[in-house]
Design an enzyme around this catalytic site. Sequence first.
Site, short mmCIF file in Angstrom:
data_model
loop_
_atom_site.label_atom_id
_atom_site.label_comp_id
_atom_site.label_asym_id
_atom_site.label_seq_id
_atom_site.Cartn_x
_atom_site.Cartn_y
_atom_site.Cartn_z
N TRP A 368 0.80 -1.23 0.00
CA TRP A 368 0.00 0.00 0.00
C TRP A 368 0.83 1.27 0.00
O TRP A 368 0.32 2.36 -0.21
CB TRP A 368 -0.89 0.05 1.26
CG TRP A 368 -0.12 -0.27 2.50
CD1 TRP A 368 -0.02 -1.49 3.10
CD2 TRP A 368 0.72 0.61 3.25
NE1 TRP A 368 0.83 -1.43 4.17
CE2 TRP A 368 1.29 -0.14 4.30
CE3 TRP A 368 1.05 1.96 3.16
CZ2 TRP A 368 2.18 0.40 5.23
CZ3 TRP A 368 1.93 2.51 4.08
CH2 TRP A 368 2.48 1.73 5.11
N SER A 444 6.00 -7.22 3.09
CA SER A 444 6.92 -7.42 4.21
C SER A 444 7.67 -8.75 4.10
O SER A 444 7.23 -9.67 3.39
CB SER A 444 6.12 -7.39 5.51
OG SER A 444 5.18 -8.43 5.50
N GLU A 465 9.74 -8.55 -3.44
CA GLU A 465 10.34 -7.24 -3.13
C GLU A 465 9.91 -6.91 -1.70
O GLU A 465 8.74 -6.60 -1.47
CB GLU A 465 9.84 -6.18 -4.11
CG GLU A 465 10.19 -6.54 -5.53
CD GLU A 465 10.31 -5.35 -6.46
OE1 GLU A 465 10.93 -5.50 -7.50
OE2 GLU A 465 9.78 -4.27 -6.13
N CYS A 500 9.99 1.49 1.15
CA CYS A 500 10.84 0.31 1.35
C CYS A 500 12.29 0.74 1.41
O CYS A 500 13.10 0.16 2.14
CB CYS A 500 10.62 -0.69 0.24
SG CYS A 500 10.74 0.04 -1.39
P1 NAD Z 1 2.27 -6.98 3.89
O1 NAD Z 1 3.25 -8.09 3.78
O2 NAD Z 1 1.52 -6.84 5.15
O3 NAD Z 1 1.16 -7.09 2.74
C1 NAD Z 1 1.50 -7.08 1.37
C2 NAD Z 1 0.41 -7.77 0.59
O4 NAD Z 1 0.37 -9.14 0.96
C3 NAD Z 1 -0.98 -7.22 0.84
O5 NAD Z 1 -1.67 -7.17 -0.38
C4 NAD Z 1 -1.59 -8.24 1.78
O6 NAD Z 1 -2.99 -8.31 1.71
C5 NAD Z 1 -0.96 -9.52 1.27
N1 NAD Z 1 -0.90 -10.60 2.25
C6 NAD Z 1 -0.81 -10.49 3.60
N2 NAD Z 1 -0.72 -11.72 4.16
C7 NAD Z 1 -0.78 -12.61 3.14
C8 NAD Z 1 -0.73 -14.03 3.07
N3 NAD Z 1 -0.64 -14.78 4.16
N4 NAD Z 1 -0.80 -14.61 1.85
C9 NAD Z 1 -0.89 -13.87 0.73
N5 NAD Z 1 -0.94 -12.53 0.73
C10 NAD Z 1 -0.87 -11.90 1.92
O7 NAD Z 1 3.07 -5.67 3.53
P2 NAD Z 1 2.53 -4.16 3.49
O8 NAD Z 1 2.29 -3.70 4.86
O9 NAD Z 1 1.44 -4.03 2.50
O10 NAD Z 1 3.79 -3.40 2.87
C11 NAD Z 1 4.82 -2.90 3.65
C12 NAD Z 1 6.07 -3.71 3.43
O11 NAD Z 1 6.37 -3.79 2.05
C13 NAD Z 1 7.28 -3.10 4.08
O12 NAD Z 1 8.03 -4.10 4.69
C14 NAD Z 1 8.02 -2.50 2.89
O13 NAD Z 1 9.41 -2.34 3.11
C15 NAD Z 1 7.73 -3.49 1.83
N6 NAD Z 1 7.88 -2.92 0.50
C16 NAD Z 1 8.93 -3.32 -0.27
C17 NAD Z 1 9.14 -2.77 -1.51
C18 NAD Z 1 10.29 -3.18 -2.36
O14 NAD Z 1 10.29 -2.78 -3.51
N7 NAD Z 1 11.27 -3.90 -1.87
C19 NAD Z 1 8.25 -1.79 -1.97
C20 NAD Z 1 7.19 -1.40 -1.17
C21 NAD Z 1 7.02 -1.97 0.07
#
Ligand code: NAD
Length: 694
Positions: A368, A444, A465, A500
């Site tokens: 998000w 994450s 990512e 990120c």
């Molecule tokens: P998150 O892992 O909580 O959720 C990401 C996505 O995964 C969401 O769409 C969520 O609904 C889905 N999800 C959650 N649990 C799941 C499961 N068990 N099975 C399948 N899908 C599932 O992460 P977030 O809070 O949305 O994003 C923040 C994180 O993303 C931070 O750690 C940030 O550093 C990272 N991020 C990394 C990059 C990169 O390019 N490396 C870019 C943006 C964000």
Amino acid sequence: MKKRIGISYTEILFKNYWNWFTHEDLKDEFELVELSFEKNNTSDIYQCDGFLLTGGVDVHPSLYQGANTYRNRPELFQLERDVFESKIYHYAQLNKLPVLGICRGMQLINVLEGGKLIQDLDNGNERHKKEQIDKEHVINVESNSFLNKVAGSDTGHVNSAHHQAIDPSSIGFNLKVNAYENDDERIIEGLEFADKTNKGFMLCVQWHPERIRQKENNPLSENLKKEFMAAIKDTNNKKLIIINPATEEIITELNEDSRESLIKKIDLLRSSQDAWSDESIVHRVEVIKRFSGLLEENTEQLAAILSTEVGKPLQQSRNEINGARNRIKWMVDNAEKFLSDEVMTTAEGLQEKISYEPLGVVCNISAWNYPWLVGVNVFVPALLAGNAVMYKPSEYAALTGLEIERLLKKAGVPENIFHIAIGGKETGEILLQLDFDGYFFTGSFNTGKHIYETVAYKMVPCQLELGGKDPLYVCDDVKDINAVAVATADGAFYNNGQSCCAVERIYVHEKIYDKYIDAFIKEVRSWKTGLPGEEAVYIGPLTRKMQLDLLEEQVKDAIDKGAKLLTGGKRVNRKGNFFEPTVFTNVSHRMLLMREESFGPVIGIMKVKDDAEALQLMRDTEYGLTASVYSDSKQRAEKILKQLNTGTGYWNCCDRVSAAVPWSGRKHSGIGSTLSHHGLRVFTKPKAWHLKTS
Ligand code: NAD
């Protein structure tokens, strides 16, 4: 929670449909939603529990290969309305939601199911065409039909106002006639599903129950309405509640996708993907260019939606959309070069080449914090390479996800080449069980690891990512300490630290430490905190409420272990997920704040005596996304950056991404890369060709 009845808008006589549902009908249980092709309010479709497709201008003949001219042809068709209402109908069918089709609504449904229309009733027209007062006639209701059950009768009186009709020789797939006009012409007066297994409520009628005379006493009006409403009442879609993080108010509720709807979507994607990949790259590039044009045209509206649901300051939302367009520009400029066949060897009688075939149907589970940017990194090159995409926006950025879908379709991405999956963790889990040809995840570390493990057995590409704990080192030779402090503070706090690649740890050479800290704190204290839409706001609310707890835990842990709090350190005393920009010194690597991703407006700054100490501390992490060195010497910076196991190295800059170079994490920051030519080809399977010509 009230059930929502979506009524498709038409300039003419819309009020009749709206007023058909009285206060008595609606009580506290239902509310009406205007679904307007003029406003193209697609996201409202996802809120509704049932749909009424209304009457109006003829369906465009191109939708059913009809003749362009006919006797009562309207001066203007409304193709946009046809497209918008077909979206409603498809959405209802994917989610088994009740549909009532009236007059043109029925005709459209027949067309969408592959049927055709009689374009002009000619002689029959006199009996049915629209006039000041509706004409009336008798119909016969088929005895074994659902309509018969609803009407409770084999016959009835209805009104007419149409000059087109359902073509009896071309009834749509799985539709059957449930009523005919009671005369020799046997005009079709109603349709319903032939096989109702696994289908939601659906009734279509040619007459106008919403305005028929004595409608309250006519079962072909009143019973129809009551059954339709009862079916809506029975729906039990799980709802995703979207909350504004700045005000904590509910913005809206969307229907979550169910396992069944996701299975239908993946089937549709699979059945259409070949045709998309058979299109030329040039064609796909043109479609994506149009998408980028639509982002430009709609920047203000899209930025407002983004700020409302994730809380980032409006200007930062605009920046994000412009940033996404810049990335798309690189991708469309380079797609042909990197996705076309490559001849590697030509010798006498032999050619060796590589072709880049799409993976097939890929799944993109997204985050998000930058939904446009991280989304574009995946779905744009995936589409360019000829894949079909199931895109799951984060539950915190679902409205932006709906805009992405809307504009891709508007740009010309075919109906079943891009589908969206609405929901949170449970929806994501279902996607992991379905049969995709690749998984592309942004989010994450914990979720990424889980996804990697879960899909491993499928033997398909899985790219991650993930998060970071990105270090930044300021050397003693920087000339303008003040400018460096301002730039690095921005690197740590832009988007409230929810990037990120946000700077998460800062190391400063002891010789310039005091000056740097003074300038850094001065900068942080100058920022305005406030609502995303307020002028000059730099710090808005955090997107997720639960992150406030994590930040408080990091702050407490740091203070308990001896850190010095220079500014901030707590929630802001107001409504919304606000946290003060927080700066600590005297920090150590025993503290959570220097080890675990904060993903918020909190930074620890540490004094170091030389490059060796800085390097050792920068390396001390499980993550490997980016690292940054500020120094007057490129050589000195490069020497340090080379020794760091990160996907990106920055000299005299930080917290930036470019489409021309790969974006990749190492260790807990991920696997694989997006952007650059790597990020185009990652959505393909290279095929080796050995072509013997003699
Ligand atoms: P998150 O892992 O909580 O959720 C990401 C996505 O995964 C969401 O769409 C969520 O609904 C889905 N999800 C959650 N649990 C799941 C499961 N068990 N099975 C399948 N899908 C599932 O992460 P977030 O809070 O949305 O994003 C923040 C994180 O993303 C931070 O750690 C940030 O550093 C990272 N991020 C990394 C990059 C990169 O390019 N490396 C870019 C943006 C964000």
